[in-house]
Design an enzyme around this catalytic site. Structure first.
Site, short mmCIF file in Angstrom:
data_model
loop_
_atom_site.label_atom_id
_atom_site.label_comp_id
_atom_site.label_asym_id
_atom_site.label_seq_id
_atom_site.Cartn_x
_atom_site.Cartn_y
_atom_site.Cartn_z
N ARG A 97 10.13 -7.07 -33.92
CA ARG A 97 9.14 -8.04 -34.40
C ARG A 97 9.00 -9.23 -33.47
O ARG A 97 8.05 -10.00 -33.57
CB ARG A 97 9.54 -8.52 -35.80
CG ARG A 97 9.46 -7.44 -36.85
CD ARG A 97 10.01 -7.91 -38.18
NE ARG A 97 9.18 -8.96 -38.77
CZ ARG A 97 8.18 -8.74 -39.61
NH1 ARG A 97 7.86 -7.51 -39.95
NH2 ARG A 97 7.49 -9.74 -40.12
N HIS A 110 -23.02 -11.77 -13.04
CA HIS A 110 -23.39 -13.07 -13.58
C HIS A 110 -22.25 -14.08 -13.49
O HIS A 110 -22.18 -15.01 -14.29
CB HIS A 110 -23.86 -12.92 -15.03
CG HIS A 110 -25.13 -12.14 -15.18
ND1 HIS A 110 -26.36 -12.60 -14.79
CD2 HIS A 110 -25.34 -10.88 -15.65
CE1 HIS A 110 -27.29 -11.69 -15.03
NE2 HIS A 110 -26.69 -10.63 -15.55
N TRP A 134 11.58 -16.63 -34.54
CA TRP A 134 10.59 -16.77 -33.47
C TRP A 134 10.13 -18.23 -33.51
O TRP A 134 9.54 -18.67 -34.49
CB TRP A 134 9.42 -15.82 -33.72
CG TRP A 134 8.45 -15.69 -32.60
CD1 TRP A 134 8.55 -14.90 -31.49
CD2 TRP A 134 7.15 -16.34 -32.50
NE1 TRP A 134 7.43 -15.02 -30.71
CE2 TRP A 134 6.56 -15.89 -31.30
CE3 TRP A 134 6.48 -17.26 -33.31
CZ2 TRP A 134 5.31 -16.34 -30.90
CZ3 TRP A 134 5.23 -17.70 -32.90
CH2 TRP A 134 4.66 -17.24 -31.70
N ASN A 177 10.64 -17.34 -43.18
CA ASN A 177 9.54 -16.96 -42.29
C ASN A 177 8.30 -17.74 -42.72
O ASN A 177 8.08 -17.91 -43.92
CB ASN A 177 9.23 -15.47 -42.40
CG ASN A 177 10.31 -14.59 -41.83
OD1 ASN A 177 11.27 -15.06 -41.22
ND2 ASN A 177 10.18 -13.28 -42.05
N GLU A 197 -0.02 -8.09 -21.97
CA GLU A 197 1.06 -8.17 -22.95
C GLU A 197 2.39 -7.67 -22.39
O GLU A 197 3.44 -8.29 -22.59
CB GLU A 197 0.72 -7.32 -24.18
CG GLU A 197 -0.32 -7.91 -25.10
CD GLU A 197 -0.60 -6.99 -26.27
OE1 GLU A 197 -0.59 -7.47 -27.40
OE2 GLU A 197 -0.82 -5.78 -26.04
#
Length: 604
Positions: free
Chosen positions: A27, A504, A74, A100, A488
């Site tokens: 995760r 462009h 995290w 969390n 990633e």
């Protein structure tokens, strides 16, 4: 993002919690910690920056207990370090909390607690929860937690231990997943079924605003207001073996290699040859309602958004309904006009992506019909939507999505065919698309068989300082997803543009050091795409083409078998997954755990 594991029963808890944390490593996290309740009820904690193995090395030999909680963090508030790792304790060391999510009013609560003399040990928003629970004068642990949750604003999935209540764990959810595992005289709690399936496949998923009390031989669920709820266990369809590497060096490689079987799974039992259509029993959308749809809006984030772009094109081509895809993270903030004749589709691998779930909740509040295209049965988005399609990819452990992206695109092909046959798609075209769908598993296997050559090309292009990905119409979402994969997992800068947009502005970037990956299918735009290759070659750009035939102007061509034009994008992305994988391998990256990323993004 982040991971929670908890256990109460008769077994030694530390090994169980560490095993659960290892199951949740995919995760994404930067620190880990564990708290257990010993025989006397006193709490003991160990925390460590880094991987779970570093936490395990710090745990003393005598660390016995039968109740505990653990966490992988995290970072959102405060740097990754030992102090900011969870679990967090109150001032007396009696309360341990793992959390969390994000507490939006943490600064305000922290200031009030500091003014009352509380000394904080971390920079996190989560620590306020432990202090608030510890300072509560309520008589029960349930009420202490309930009082605290009334004070906080934001998202949370929590598990709580208290030294004075050693016979229980309290869990609660608001916007961040919490799953209970029901065992034989033992109970588990986690943020993900991956941590539970080796011990039990009977689970209860909490809803937002719901709490649970877990004891060794019982559990009960109730709202944060105290009203009892009747959550019944369901059976998880994935076995523990589904989360193993199966002989592969990485989960990403395993999941890429599983795509032929995964696509076969999403097709199985759904094709109706008699009427040249498909059965999608979970849509809850009858033929009259389907014919009343005037527009389709698809919402997702990251790879789910790119799969939604492929889905929008399929729906327009096969069902002739105007359709487009938009990042859910943008849609939820722009006060969009919600049209009663528009069908909204939310896409999410985990079914818990917070931005997408928030968009669904806003749409439902405004009376919209919303379908879900998700992988995880019983997930929040699956429960919040009016119906939908499960993509049946199986567990996807690597942070970057591969097989789930492919299965989601196939699920959209099924949905587009279903809507098309209800409307104006002919039987002949229905049969044509079905024949193409049936070819996909064998054609995917054919692409994967070319891995050795793809690996060699990845090594050749891995030194690029940047890469451009271009595609036109059907090829553009393929280019976007391939660009994302490379970024990633390999950290090589990459950009994706519609091939028609190259002249462009982006053409200024073309030089030998910036190779271009061009998506060149054999369709009505083949000559237009070849003209783009001419433009790049005229400026000394290197070209890697993904095509159905060799491209004269390309330095290298990755050949992909031809399917029906509408389904070609599904196949053309697969060699580029392998290109990203082998580029990362050549550069020595941590493939399954890319830096700064998390598998399931359950915070804003």
């Amino acid at each position: 993002m982040c991971g929670i594991v908890g256990y109460i029963g008769r077994r030694d808890v530390a090994p169980l919690l560490l095993e659960g944390l290892q199951r949740l490593e995919y995760r994404g996290y930067d620190s880990a910690g564990i708290a257990i309740s010993g025989r006397t009820g006193a709490l003991r904690t160990v925390k460590a920056k880094g991987r779970v193995r570093e936490l395990e090395e710090r745990i003393p030999k005598r660390f016995a207990g039968t109740t505990g909680i653990a966490h992988t963090r995290w970072a959102t508030h405060g740097a990754p370090n030992d102090e900011n790792a969870h679990p967090h304790l109150d001032a007396d060391g009696k309360v341990a909390v793992v959390h969390n999510g994000i507490i939006d009013n943490a600064s305000e609560l922290r200031a009030k607690l500091t003014a009352d003399g509380v000394a904080f040990a971390s920079e996190t928003d989560s620590e306020v929860l432990a202090h608030l629970i510890g300072r509560s004068q309520a008589e029960t642990l349930e009420e202490k937690v309930r009082q605290t949750l009334r004070l906080v604003e934001g998202t949370y999935g929590i598990a709580v231990l208290h030294a004075d209540f050693p016979d229980r764990i309290i869990a609660a959810r608001n916007g961040s997943p919490v799953v209970l595992g029901i065992g034989e005289k033992e109970m588990f709690v986690s943020s993900d079924v991956a941590a539970l399936v080796s011990h039990t496949r009977q689970v209860v998923t909490l809803d937002d605003g719901e709490m649970a009390t877990l004891k060794a031989d019982d559990y009960r669920t109730y709202t944060t207001e105290g009203s009892r709820t009747s959550a019944s266990p369901t059976t998880v369809e994935w076995a523990a073996e589904s989360y193993d590497m199966g002989g592969h060096d990485t989960y990403m490689h395993k999941e890429i290699s599983e795509q032929a079987d995964a696509v076969d799974r999403v097709l199985r039992g759904r094709i109706d040859d008699r009427f040249a259509t498909v059965h999608l029993g979970g849509l809850n959308l009858d033929a009259r309602e389907a014919r009343g749809v005037r527009r389709v809006k698809i919402l997702g984030c990251g790879s789910a958004y790119h799969a939604g772009q492929i889905g929008a094109q399929l729906i327009e081509e096969l069902a002739r309904i105007p359709a487009d895809a938009e990042p859910a993270s943008e849609f939820r903030y722009r006060n969009a006009v919600v049209d009663p004749d528009t069908l909204y589709i939310a896409v999410s691998q985990s079914g818990e992506t917070y931005d997408t779930l928030a968009a669904v909740q806003e749409l439902k509040r405004k009376g919209a019909r919303v379908l879900g295209v998700v992988n995880v049965v019983g997930s929040a988005i699956a429960r919040a939507t009016d119906g939908g399609v499960y993509v049946h990819a199986g567990p996807e452990v690597c942070v970057v999505s591969t097989k789930c992206f492919t299965n989601t695109a196939v699920a959209f092909a099924l949905l587009a065919l279903h809507l098309g046959r209800i409307r104006d798609l002919s039987v002949a075209d229905g049969k044509r698309i079905i024949a193409g769908l049936r070819k996909l598993p064998a054609q995917i296997a054919e692409v994967l068989a070319d891995e050795e050559r793809i690996a060699a090309l990845a090594a050749e292009y891995a030194d690029a300082k940047s890469m451009m990905f271009v595609g036109r119409v059907r090829g553009y979402p393929v280019a976007r997803e391939a660009s994302l994969k490379l970024k990633e997992v390999s950290y090589v800068h990459a950009e994706a543009y519609p091939a028609s947009e190259l002249k462009h502005g982006p053409l200024a970037l073309i030089e030998p050091a910036v190779p271009t990956v061009a998506i060149v299918p054999d369709d009505e735009l083949l000559e237009k795409n070849r003209a783009t290759l001419e433009e790049i070659k005229a400026r000394s750009g290197r070209i890697l083409a993904v095509a159905h035939q060799e491209q004269e102007k390309a330095d290298h061509t990755l050949l992909v078998p031809k399917n029906e034009a509408e389904l070609d994008p599904i196949l053309m992305g697969i060699p580029l997954q392998l290109l990203a994988y082998h580029s990362a391998l050549a550069l020595g990256r941590d493939i399954d755990k890319p830096r700064n990323l998390a598998k399931s993004v359950t915070v804003e």
